[in-house]
Design a protein around this motif. Structure first.
Motif, short mmCIF file in Angstrom:
data_model
loop_
_atom_site.label_atom_id
_atom_site.label_comp_id
_atom_site.label_asym_id
_atom_site.label_seq_id
_atom_site.Cartn_x
_atom_site.Cartn_y
_atom_site.Cartn_z
N LEU A 339 -6.48 -17.88 -5.01
CA LEU A 339 -7.08 -17.13 -3.91
C LEU A 339 -8.51 -16.72 -4.21
O LEU A 339 -9.30 -16.46 -3.30
N GLY A 340 -8.86 -16.64 -5.50
CA GLY A 340 -10.26 -16.43 -5.88
C GLY A 340 -10.66 -15.00 -6.09
O GLY A 340 -9.84 -14.10 -6.33
N LYS A 341 -11.95 -14.75 -5.98
CA LYS A 341 -12.55 -13.45 -6.30
C LYS A 341 -11.96 -12.33 -5.45
O LYS A 341 -11.76 -12.49 -4.25
N GLY A 342 -11.68 -11.21 -6.11
CA GLY A 342 -11.13 -10.05 -5.43
C GLY A 342 -9.62 -9.96 -5.48
O GLY A 342 -9.04 -8.93 -5.14
N THR A 345 -3.21 -9.52 -9.93
CA THR A 345 -1.75 -9.36 -9.94
C THR A 345 -1.37 -7.93 -10.27
O THR A 345 -2.16 -7.18 -10.89
N ILE A 346 -0.17 -7.57 -9.86
CA ILE A 346 0.40 -6.26 -10.16
C ILE A 346 1.86 -6.46 -10.55
O ILE A 346 2.55 -7.30 -9.97
N HIS A 347 2.32 -5.71 -11.54
CA HIS A 347 3.69 -5.85 -12.04
C HIS A 347 4.28 -4.46 -12.27
O HIS A 347 3.56 -3.51 -12.56
N ASP A 348 5.61 -4.34 -12.14
CA ASP A 348 6.23 -3.04 -12.37
C ASP A 348 6.38 -2.78 -13.87
O ASP A 348 6.01 -3.61 -14.72
N ALA A 349 6.95 -1.62 -14.21
CA ALA A 349 7.05 -1.21 -15.61
C ALA A 349 7.90 -2.16 -16.44
O ALA A 349 7.72 -2.27 -17.65
N GLU A 350 8.84 -2.84 -15.80
CA GLU A 350 9.71 -3.76 -16.53
C GLU A 350 8.98 -5.06 -16.89
O GLU A 350 9.46 -5.85 -17.70
N ALA A 351 7.83 -5.30 -16.26
CA ALA A 351 7.17 -6.59 -16.44
C ALA A 351 5.80 -6.50 -17.11
O ALA A 351 5.13 -7.51 -17.29
N ILE A 352 5.36 -5.28 -17.49
CA ILE A 352 4.03 -5.14 -18.08
C ILE A 352 4.11 -4.99 -19.59
O ILE A 352 5.16 -5.16 -20.20
N ASN A 353 2.99 -4.61 -20.18
CA ASN A 353 2.88 -4.43 -21.64
C ASN A 353 3.12 -5.74 -22.37
O ASN A 353 3.93 -5.84 -23.28
N THR A 379 -2.68 -8.33 -5.58
CA THR A 379 -3.56 -7.30 -5.04
C THR A 379 -4.84 -7.91 -4.50
O THR A 379 -5.21 -9.05 -4.83
N ASN A 380 -5.52 -7.13 -3.66
CA ASN A 380 -6.85 -7.50 -3.18
C ASN A 380 -7.71 -6.25 -3.19
O ASN A 380 -7.31 -5.21 -2.66
N GLU A 381 -8.88 -6.33 -3.81
CA GLU A 381 -9.69 -5.14 -4.02
C GLU A 381 -10.20 -4.53 -2.72
O GLU A 381 -10.59 -3.36 -2.69
N PHE A 382 -10.20 -5.28 -1.63
CA PHE A 382 -10.67 -4.76 -0.35
C PHE A 382 -9.53 -4.24 0.53
O PHE A 382 -9.78 -3.75 1.63
N SER A 383 -8.27 -4.38 0.08
CA SER A 383 -7.12 -3.96 0.89
C SER A 383 -6.44 -2.75 0.26
O SER A 383 -6.26 -2.71 -0.97
N PRO A 384 -6.09 -1.73 1.05
CA PRO A 384 -5.42 -0.55 0.50
C PRO A 384 -3.97 -0.83 0.11
O PRO A 384 -3.35 -0.05 -0.61
N ASN A 385 -3.42 -1.95 0.56
CA ASN A 385 -2.02 -2.29 0.28
C ASN A 385 -1.93 -3.54 -0.58
O ASN A 385 -2.84 -4.37 -0.59
N ASN A 386 -0.82 -3.65 -1.27
CA ASN A 386 -0.55 -4.81 -2.12
C ASN A 386 0.66 -5.57 -1.58
O ASN A 386 1.55 -4.97 -0.96
N PHE A 387 0.70 -6.87 -1.81
CA PHE A 387 1.93 -7.64 -1.54
C PHE A 387 2.76 -7.58 -2.82
O PHE A 387 2.44 -8.24 -3.80
N PHE A 388 3.79 -6.76 -2.80
CA PHE A 388 4.49 -6.39 -4.04
C PHE A 388 6.00 -6.52 -3.86
O PHE A 388 6.72 -5.54 -3.76
N PRO A 389 6.50 -7.76 -3.78
CA PRO A 389 7.94 -7.97 -3.56
C PRO A 389 8.77 -7.61 -4.79
O PRO A 389 8.30 -7.70 -5.93
N LEU A 442 -0.23 -9.77 5.10
CA LEU A 442 -0.73 -8.46 4.66
C LEU A 442 -2.16 -8.23 5.12
O LEU A 442 -2.51 -7.13 5.59
N ILE A 443 -2.99 -9.26 5.02
CA ILE A 443 -4.40 -9.08 5.37
C ILE A 443 -4.69 -9.47 6.81
O ILE A 443 -5.81 -9.40 7.27
#
Length: 445
Positions: A339-342, A345-353, A379-389, A442-443
Motif C-alpha cells: 500500500l506504500g507510504k503512510g 501494521t498493528i498487532h495485539d499484545a499476544e503478537a508483539i515483542n 494502520t494509516n497515518e491519515f486515518s483515525p481508525n485502523n483495520f484491526f481484525p 475503512l478509508i
C-alpha cells in the motif's frame, strides 16, 4: 376364542392389502365397512409379537402420544384398543393413511437434494417436532424411514412411529422404557439414548436427529455416529466430501458450521433449541445473503461460533497454529508494504515483542478448548481508525478452522485437517484480499 376377539379390527374394518411392516408391527391398507366412500382408506397397524409385554406397552405409548397430537405433520389416530395392553387381546391401531414415499425411498430413487430443498424439508420437520415438544413429547426415533413425504412432496414431511417416544403425561405411569434399554436407532447413535443414560428423555436428542436428516438429504447416506474411529464428524469423512464438494464454497461454509455444532459428542455443545437451529437454517437459504467473487476476496459471515470439544491431537494443533500465526503476521506486513507510504501494521499484545520471542513462541493456546486468538491489522497515518481484525483458530472434529472477525462479522478463511499440511499459498491470497477489502472500506475508497 371368537373371531372378533382374535381379530378385533375385523368388526369395523375391511382389509384391502398388506403394505409392509417394521420391527414392531405389520401394516395394512383398510377401509371402514360402513363407509359409502370407496376411496376412503386408512392404515391398520397390528402388533407383530402380541405376547411380548414390552411391545404391547410400546404400542400403548404410541397410541397415548398420538391421541394428544393434532398437527398436519403427524398422522391422525382414528381408533385403537391399546388400553388393553395388559390383557391377551390382540392389539391394533387405525390411523390416517399418508400417501407418499418415505424419505429413505425418495433419496434412493432420486438425485440428491439441493441445499434449499433439504433445508426447507428440515424446517417443516422442526415445526412438527417443536409442536411435540410443547406438549411434552420427545420422539427419540427420527430417521428417514419414519418420515413420509405426503404425496411425494418434499416440503410436506409427516412424522410417524411414536413407539419409543417419551410423553410427560406418562411420567408417573408404568409404561415408560426401562433405563437399561437401548433407545434411538442405527441411523444416528446418540450417547444420551444409550443404556443407563440419565438423559434418555432430553428433547435435544430430537434436534440432533433432525440435523442428521439434513445431512442424509444432502449427502445421501446416514451419519451413523457422531465421531468415527479417526475422530471425524459425519461431514468430515471422505465418503461425504464428494457430495458436499458440489455445494458453492460460500454456502458450504454455513452448512459445515451447522454440522460442526450438530454432531458434537457433548449434548451441551450442540444445538440447544429448535428456534436457534431454525434461524441458522434460514440464514443458509436467505435471499439476502451476500455472495462475493472468490477471486476478489473471501467474506463469510458466520451465524455463531460453536464451542469445540477437547481433542487429543494437541501437538498437531500447536504446529498448525504456529504456521498460521506466522502467515497472518507476514501477510499483514506485506500488504502494508504494497500500500506504500503512510501505511503500517498493528498487532495485539499476544503478537508483539518480536525481539524477545520468536514467532513460534508467540502463540497462546487455550488447551481446554483447543483455541487461539490474535489480532493483526493495518494502520494509516491519515486515518483515525485502523483495520484491526481478530483472528481465531479452533479445532472441530479432525479439522482446524481459522476465522477473522471485524465489527461482529465473521469470515471463514481456512478449514484444514489437523494432521495435514495447510495450503498456505491459498491462505496468503485470501488474507491479502481480505486486508485490501478491509482497508478499502475503512478509508471509503
Amino acid at each position: 376364542m371368537s373371531k372378533q376377539k382374535n381379530k378385533p379390527w375385523d368388526e369395523k374394518w375391511e382389509t384391502i392389502k398388506s403394505i409392509g411392516g417394521g420391527g414392531q408391527g405389520d401394516t395394512f391398507l383398510v377401509k371402514p365397512k360402513d363407509s359409502t366412500n370407496l376411496s376412503q382408506t386408512f392404515i391398520l397397524k397390528k402388533l407383530k409379537n402380541q405376547k411380548d409385554p414390552e411391545r404391547r406397552k410400546r404400542m400403548h405409548r404410541e397410541v397415548a402420544a398420538s391421541r394428544t397430537l393434532d398437527c398436519p405433520g403427524i398422522p391422525r389416530l382414528m381408533e385403537s384398543n391399546s388400553d388393553q395392553f395388559d390383557s391377551d387381546v390382540p392389539l391394533y391401531m387405525i390411523g390416517e393413511f399418508i400417501e407418499g414415499k418415505t424419505l429413505s425411498q425418495v433419496v434412493d430413487t432420486a438425485p440428491l437434494m439441493g441445499i434449499a430443498e433439504a433445508v426447507n424439508l428440515v424446517l417443516k420437520l422442526l415445526e412438527t417436532i417443536q409442536y411435540c415438544h410443547n406438549l411434552g413429547i420427545v420422539h427419540r426415533d427420527i430417521k428417514p424411514d419414519n418420515i413420509i413425504m405426503r404425496r411425494d412432496n418434499i416440503a410436506d414431511p409427516v412424522v410417524i412411529d411414536f413407539g419409543i417416544s417419551f410423553n410427560e403425561s406418562d411420567a408417573g405411569g408404568t409404561i415408560l422404557t426401562e433405563p437399561w434399554q437401548q433407545l434411538g436407532n442405527r441411523f444416528l447413535a446418540l450417547p444420551e439414548l444409550q443404556v443407563n443414560s440419565s438423559m434418555q428423555r432430553d428433547p435435544r436428542a430430537d434436534i440432533t436427529q433432525c440435523c442428521g436428516i439434513l445431512f442424509f438429504a444432502i449427502v445421501g447416506s446416514p451419519p451413523v455416529t457422531l465421531l468415527d474411529h479417526e475422530g471425524r464428524m459425519p461431514h468430515q469423512r471422505p465418503e461425504s466430501q464428494k457430495a458436499l464438494s458440489k455445494i458453492p464454497s460460500d454456502l458450504l461454509a454455513k452448512v459445515n458450521r451447522i454440522f460442526d455444532r450438530a454432531f458434537g459428542t457433548q449434548i451441551d455443545y450442540r444445538w440447544q433449541s429448535i428456534p436457534e437451529l431454525q434461524q441458522a437454517l434460514i440464514a443458509c437459504i436467505s435471499a439476502n445473503q451476500s455472495i462475493h467473487n472468490a477471486e476478489q476476496y473471501i467474506a463469510q459471515i458466520q451465524n455463531k461460533v460453536s464451542t469445540s470439544s477437547d481433542y487429543a491431537q494437541r501437538q498437531s494443533f500447536k504446529i498448525l497454529a504456529q504456521q498460521l500465526v506466522k502467515e497472518l503476521y507476514n501477510v499483514s506486513r506485506t500488504v502494508a508494504g504494497e500500500l506504500g507510504k503512510g501505511f503500517g501494521t498493528i498487532h495485539d499484545a499476544e503478537a508483539i515483542n518480536l525481539k524477545s520471542r520468536s514467532i513460534d513462541d508467540r502463540v497462546k493456546i487455550d488447551w481446554a478448548k483447543l483455541r487461539f486468538s490474535q489480532s493483526h491489522g493495518i494502520t494509516n497515518e491519515f486515518s483515525p481508525n485502523n483495520f484491526f481484525p481478530k483472528f481465531t483458530g479452533y479445532a472441530t472434529g479432525n479439522e482446524l478452522v481459522l476465522l477473522a472477525e471485524v465489527n461482529g462479522e465473521q469470515v471463514e478463511l481456512l478449514r484444514t485437517p489437523l494432521n495435514g499440511e495447510p495450503d498456505l499459498t491459498a491462505l496468503g491470497e485470501r488474507l491479502r484480499r481480505f486486508y485490501l477489502e478491509g482497508v478499502r472500506k475503512l478509508i471509503g475508497a
